[in-house]
Scaffold this motif. Structure first.
Motif, short mmCIF file in Angstrom:
data_model
loop_
_atom_site.label_atom_id
_atom_site.label_comp_id
_atom_site.label_asym_id
_atom_site.label_seq_id
_atom_site.Cartn_x
_atom_site.Cartn_y
_atom_site.Cartn_z
N THR A 179 46.70 44.65 35.26
CA THR A 179 46.89 45.53 36.41
C THR A 179 46.01 45.09 37.57
O THR A 179 46.45 45.07 38.73
CB THR A 179 46.55 46.98 36.02
N LEU A 180 44.77 44.72 37.28
CA LEU A 180 43.86 44.27 38.35
C LEU A 180 44.36 42.98 38.98
O LEU A 180 44.37 42.84 40.21
CB LEU A 180 42.45 44.08 37.77
N ALA A 181 44.80 42.04 38.16
CA ALA A 181 45.29 40.77 38.70
C ALA A 181 46.54 40.99 39.55
O ALA A 181 46.69 40.39 40.63
CB ALA A 181 45.59 39.81 37.55
N ASP A 182 47.45 41.84 39.09
CA ASP A 182 48.67 42.10 39.84
C ASP A 182 48.36 42.74 41.19
O ASP A 182 48.95 42.38 42.21
CB ASP A 182 49.58 43.01 39.02
N ALA A 183 47.39 43.69 41.21
CA ALA A 183 47.05 44.35 42.47
C ALA A 183 46.37 43.40 43.44
O ALA A 183 46.52 43.54 44.67
CB ALA A 183 46.14 45.55 42.18
N LEU A 184 45.63 42.41 42.94
CA LEU A 184 44.91 41.48 43.81
C LEU A 184 45.72 40.22 44.10
O LEU A 184 45.29 39.37 44.88
CB LEU A 184 43.58 41.09 43.16
#
Length: 857
Positions: free
Chosen positions: A91-96
């Motif tokens: 989720t963090l990678a997708d958002a960034l």
């Protein structure tokens, strides 16, 4: 007599003196040298062997492999198990907008700032990795403490060090001496060797004694099983800890003297920031939220908390306090680690904070202007008591402060913390809650505090000859967060309270109370524009439009106007709701828990249309030591084992054993205790139920009848479990059950506009696919909501439904109905709550917090 050599006797000279023996040869120089050197060589080799070789071992090797596999590392996440479960890398990678492999999680159990520093220095930067962002994720206590509180954690820290580290030596081990540090280092390594030797001897002995083979692995398993029995939750008396804090570092708070902690000199905050900045990485500190029932897991003195935020801002680091996310107990697997759904929301909030920049998370600046005019309350001496002390009363009736009655303060959640203070010689006297009974009549010694009496007058005890106390309006200090009532700020008549933020976006929410006047007299401005306050009784609230950029809010009460209690002010919305004053709970409005949580927090009035269905066991067989074993294979899914949702034994089986029709007293016991201790203990393990008689007699020969039934109250963990059991207070819905849970009428009066949301969490047990649980909310004869939950393969289900129109304020006939007609399905209702205007998940897709079933056709 057998002949043989006679024993040699020492030769004697005349006079009885012993003659000298033959001369000894002189010691060889090589022997002397070896006698002196060899011990030194052995000691030196031992010392050298206990030193770090510079090569990574154990967990450090695993971390270095993770970093190498990632290739280009963009984000490093450091923390304890909280970071491991609460941060979702995908989720963090997708958002960034970066590859998932570019987010590397480097976590250790119970890791604190010292571990983070060692890992970042020796595993990340020392190996040439240059992440753009370093996330330090955990409780604020773990960020501030320089201590390593468990011996196992010291070993984990030592394993991450490649040599002497000045920061760790000085702030963790408390030494500037290289030799002292090496000695501590060697002692820790020696302790590790010693522990391994002791454990090896223990495991070998256990294996030989109980299995007849010298295999330490077998002994280790035996030791683990014994420890699991001895230290099981059922063996612990948790009432002994009821009055103590339950925080992650509760045992060390006093030792650390948090209130006196010098953050610049003692904590590792400056060192962590400097280390990250030196390698062009952005340091971000993320404070994880804990469930409301366990919010003392991260208790920090308010002044120290404010100083930590200010220090991080001065150092140029980002601080994300995500307690404002608004998570509830149902969003945690074990009251500490988040569920998958909550972790996604938490991670999105981190990503949002990273994109907004550090200025978007800086604390608000709050200032007061104006001078309150309390008038001149009448001072009087009530009577003289022992030791020459006097009870001093102030009569506030008829003056500007007469609205501050104990009853009025209690009605707005400020009981015991009025907006005035008593001073003696310029020093404030603490308020004492509930101490008026101590001065009814005579007291034996002065009481060092002040309190409100039941007759609208503050009261204090003064020692004869002491400076006369003064009653003054407190224009500066907010209501303490750890005091009675919620945290907040008072706005006395004739003053203005102003709040500013350099950057904020989203709508603004304001909640509070007024005493002694109407809301129309109060002027509220948001970003310079007037904002109208709505009022019902003493409660006031307002919602301002969304905006971006600099943010400001001012509240002004004119001279002669009302006292304003600001309970909560927030800006933004999930996943990054910023609480300027108060907490998300203060914004959420009223809430009534119908099912779930601690029993004392649940207003459970559950009634069932029929008794539980009958259950049967297979043919009994004899167990060890006068016990019997009942096969219950059809109910294996209800056993007291680990569940996919909790990861720990839930101790919630509803199966009960009756002895001549009377339930045995100790269900849900440890299985080994059934045979060893007896006394009516039972244990539901997998497909069998172990049973002991109530008096220790043999169930096969004592002439009694044993049968199987379901717990009639349907309550989970009602009889034999400690209050900390995760599912305590949950409610079973049996096959063909129809349950009616009535909302307490007195609690429904707390709703301002009426309850507008139902939150329900259920676990389907033994439910075949397609089994249905019908959920209804009734107000009298009207059905306000009807939904159907269907069992499937997804496990736990969360229902969050809006009640439109809301339930009427002060409704006195609200009932939650739960019905199922399946022959086999068991549903466990973990939580059911009626809430008003709860902000959680307002902007999050419903799929992230659980399925929302369609209306029943």
């Amino acid at each position: 007599m057998t002949e043989g050599p006679l024993p040699a006797a020492p030769l004697e000279a005349p006079g009885g003196r012993a003659l000298p023996g033959p001369p000894r040869p002189p010691a060889h120089p090589l022997a002397v040298m070896l006698a002196l050197v060899l011990p030194l060589v052995v000691l030196g080799m031992a010392w050298k062997g206990l030193q770090r070789t510079g090569e990574a071992t154990g967990k450090a090797i695993v971390m270095e492999r993770q970093l190498r596999a990632a290739g280009q590392v963009e984000v490093v996440v450091l923390g304890s198990s909280l970071a491991r479960t609460d941060v979702d890398a995908a989720t963090l990678a997708d958002a960034l907008g970066i590859p998932t492999r570019a987010v590397v999680m480097l976590t250790l159990p119970n890791a604190t700032a010292a571990h983070w520093y060692a890992i970042l220095d020796n595993r990340v930067f020392a190996n040439g990795h240059r992440p753009r962002v370093v996330l330090f994720v955990g409780a604020l206590t773990t960020m501030l403490t320089p201590e390593v509180l468990k011996e196992a954690n010291i070993g984990r820290l030592v394993a991450q060090l490649d040599g002497r580290d000045e920061v760790i030596a000085r702030k963790v081990f408390g030494t500037d001496s290289a030799w002292h540090f090496q000695w501590l280092f060697a002692r820790e390594r020696a302790g590790e060797v010693r522990d391994r030797l002791v454990q090896g001897f223990r495991d070998g002995a256990l294996s030989m004694l109980f299995r007849g083979t010298l295999k330490p692995a077998v002994g280790a398993r035996l030791a683990d099983r014994a420890n699991a029995v001895v230290f099981a939750d059922e063996q612990m008396d948790y009432t002994l800890h009821a009055a103590a804090p339950t925080g992650l570092f509760a045992g060390a708070v006093d030792a650390l003297a948090f209130a006196d902690l010098d953050l610049e000199q003692d904590s590792l905050l400056p060192d962590l920031v400097a280390l990250a900045r030196a390698h062009d990485a952005r340091p971000v500190f993320v404070r994880t939220p804990f469930p409301p029932s366990h919010d003392d897991n991260d208790r920090v003195p308010p002044a120290l908390e404010d100083r930590a935020e200010a220090l991080l801002a001065e150092l140029g680091a980002t601080y994300l306090d995500l307690r404002a996310l608004g998570l509830q107990d149902r969003h945690y697997r074990d009251m500490r680690h988040m569920s998958r759904e909550a972790a996604i929301l938490f991670t999105r909030a981190i990503a949002q904070g990273l994109q907004d920049g550090p200025e978007a998370t800086a604390p608000a600046r709050i200032e007061r202007t104006g001078t309150p005019h309390p008038g001149a309350p009448v001072l009087k001496v009530a009577n003289t008591v022992d030791d020459g002390a006097e009870i001093i009363d102030w009569d506030l009736r008829g003056g500007p402060l007469d609205v501050l009655t104990p009853e009025a303060l209690a009605s707005v959640g400020r009981a015991g913390v009025p907006p005035v203070r008593v001073e003696v010689g310029g020093a404030p006297v603490p308020w004492l809650a509930g101490r008026e009974a101590r001065v009814e009549g005579r007291v034996s010694r002065p009481i060092p505090g002040a309190w409100w009496t039941r007759h609208t007058t503050p009261r204090v005890v003064r020692v004869a000859g002491a400076v006369e106390p003064e009653l003054v309006v407190d224009p500066r200090v907010p209501v303490p967060a750890d005091g009675p009532g919620p945290a907040g700020w008072w706005v006395p008549p004739g003053t203005t309270l102003s709040m500013t933020l350099d950057a904020a976006r989203g709508p603004t929410l304001v909640r509070g109370h007024v005493l002694g006047g109407a809301a129309e007299a109060v002027e509220v401005r948001l970003r310079g524009e007037p904002l109208a306050l709505a009022q019902r009784g003493a409660r006031v609230w307002a919602e301002g439009p969304a905006g971006t950029g600099p943010w400001s809010l001012s509240v002004h009460s004119p001279a002669g106007g009302p006292w304003v209690s600001l309970d909560a002010v927030s800006v933004g919305e999930p996943p990054l709701l910023r609480s300027v004053i108060g907490s998300p709970d203060d914004l959420a409005g009223a809430s009534v828990r119908l099912i779930g949580g601690q029993l004392e927090d649940t207003a459970l009035d559950a009634r069932f249309a029929s008794p539980p269905v009958a259950v049967e066991a297979g043919a009994p067989r004899r167990g060890p030591r006068r016990t019997l074993i009942l096969p219950v294979r059809p109910y294996v899914g209800l056993a007291d084992g680990a569940t996919p949702h909790l990861g720990v034994p839930h101790k919630c089986s509803p199966l009960r054993v009756l002895e001549d029709g009377v339930p045995l007293a100790l269900p849900q016991s440890v299985c080994e205790d059934v045979a060893n201790l007896g006394s009516g203990r039972t244990c539901h393990a997998a497909h069998e139920l172990y049973v002991s008689s109530s008096d220790g007699t043999d169930p096969f020969t004592n002439g009694r009848t044993y049968s199987l039934a379901l717990e009639p109250s349907r309550l989970c963990d009602r009889l034999n479990q400690p209050d900390t059991t995760p599912l305590r207070g949950s409610l079973w819905i049996y096959p063909h059950d129809h349950a009616r849970i009535a909302a307490p009428p007195e609690r429904m009066e707390d709703f301002l506009d009426g309850a507008n949301r139902l939150e329900l969490v259920v676990d389907p047990y033994l439910a075949p696919p397609g089994a249905e649980l019908v959920v209804r909310v009734r107000v009298g004869d009207r059905v306000a909501l009807e939904r159907v939950l269907k069992a499937g393969s997804g496990g736990r289900q969360v229902l969050v439904e809006t009640l439109d129109p809301p339930l009427p304020p002060r409704a006195r006939d609200v009932v939650l109905e739960l019905t199922q007609e399946d022959d086999e399905a068991f549903w466990l209702v973990v939580m059911a709550t009626l809430t008003e205007d709860h902000p959680f998940g307002r902007s999050a897709p419903s799929a992230d917090v659980g399925p929302s079933e369609s209306p029943r056709q």
